[in-house]
Design a protein around this motif. Sequence first.
Motif, PDB file in Angstrom:
ATOM      1  N   UNK A   1      11.519  21.247  12.259  1.00 31.04           N
ATOM      2  CA  UNK A   1      10.626  21.736  12.910  1.00 31.04           C
ATOM      3  C   UNK A   1       9.929  20.883  13.923  1.00 31.04           C
ATOM      4  N   UNK A   2       9.580  19.631  13.191  1.00 30.57           N
ATOM      5  CA  UNK A   2       8.977  18.343  13.972  1.00 30.57           C
ATOM      6  C   UNK A   2       9.803  18.145  15.423  1.00 30.57           C
ATOM      7  N   UNK A   3      11.006  18.015  15.272  1.00 25.13           N
ATOM      8  CA  UNK A   3      11.991  17.732  16.393  1.00 25.13           C
ATOM      9  C   UNK A   3      11.581  18.840  17.523  1.00 25.13           C
ATOM     10  N   UNK A   4      11.466  20.180  17.155  1.00 22.07           N
ATOM     11  CA  UNK A   4      11.269  21.125  18.031  1.00 22.07           C
ATOM     12  C   UNK A   4       9.894  21.112  18.767  1.00 22.07           C
ATOM     13  N   UNK A   5       9.009  20.698  17.922  1.00 16.91           N
ATOM     14  CA  UNK A   5       7.462  20.320  18.274  1.00 16.91           C
ATOM     15  C   UNK A   5       7.630  19.322  19.321  1.00 16.91           C
TER      16      UNK A   5
ATOM     17  N   UNK B   1       5.030   9.385  20.255  1.00 14.80           N
ATOM     18  CA  UNK B   1       5.521  10.114  18.897  1.00 14.80           C
ATOM     19  C   UNK B   1       4.301  10.245  18.129  1.00 14.80           C
ATOM     20  N   UNK B   2       3.021  10.147  18.505  1.00 13.41           N
ATOM     21  CA  UNK B   2       1.913  10.055  17.410  1.00 13.41           C
ATOM     22  C   UNK B   2       1.764  11.686  17.188  1.00 13.41           C
ATOM     23  N   UNK B   3       1.810  12.471  17.886  1.00 15.86           N
ATOM     24  CA  UNK B   3       1.731  14.046  17.680  1.00 15.86           C
ATOM     25  C   UNK B   3       2.514  14.405  16.399  1.00 15.86           C
ATOM     26  N   UNK B   4       4.086  14.203  16.510  1.00 15.35           N
ATOM     27  CA  UNK B   4       4.755  14.612  15.304  1.00 15.35           C
ATOM     28  C   UNK B   4       4.540  13.925  13.931  1.00 15.35           C
ATOM     29  N   UNK B   5       4.088  12.744  13.978  1.00 19.11           N
ATOM     30  CA  UNK B   5       3.918  11.854  12.943  1.00 19.11           C
ATOM     31  C   UNK B   5       2.628  12.258  12.333  1.00 19.11           C
ATOM     32  N   UNK B   6       1.621  12.703  13.064  1.00 20.28           N
ATOM     33  CA  UNK B   6       0.269  12.946  12.710  1.00 20.28           C
ATOM     34  C   UNK B   6       0.861  14.702  12.183  1.00 20.28           C
ATOM     35  N   UNK B   7       1.441  15.346  12.636  1.00 17.89           N
ATOM     36  CA  UNK B   7       1.430  16.704  12.249  1.00 17.89           C
ATOM     37  C   UNK B   7       2.394  16.704  10.802  1.00 17.89           C
TER      38      UNK B   7
END
Length: 158
Positions: free
Chosen positions: A138-142, A30-36
Amino acid sequence: MNYKKVASLCMLILPWVSVPLLGKKSFVRYLPPATFASLSMIILSLIANRNNWWKNRNPLFPKTPIDFTYILGAHFVTTLWVFTLTFGSFPLYLITNIILDCINAFPFAGLWKRLGFFKFKRMSPSIYWLITVLLAIFLYFYQHTLEKVVFNTNSSGY
């Protein structure tokens, strides 16, 4: 050091105490959505400061218009936790984010204002809440797309 700087440091550091409880696999996953999410909040902060939407009265780094203490502390770590605990069930994820964003936009914003840390100026807490909920969707679908394309899994989270 005054109490406001100590409070800012605590907001930055204390959430990270819980990160080892996530486990390495969840952290990396989950690092990518947290970073985004953090990058999005940084961009929003830059726009907000330019348009006088809010004022951060206690930045840890006074020459920057961005509240890194919140974005890289509580916001980043909370994003990791919410994904770890709810990803795979979009309704649970959405309800969790709606509640947490509501708490952040209303009672916490009022508390930060009374303590002299932060104040909404030309943006209402309701608009901020709406922006953060839309970002969460958006983050969920990302993350769902990352799971399918990058990690090659079939997570059913719709």
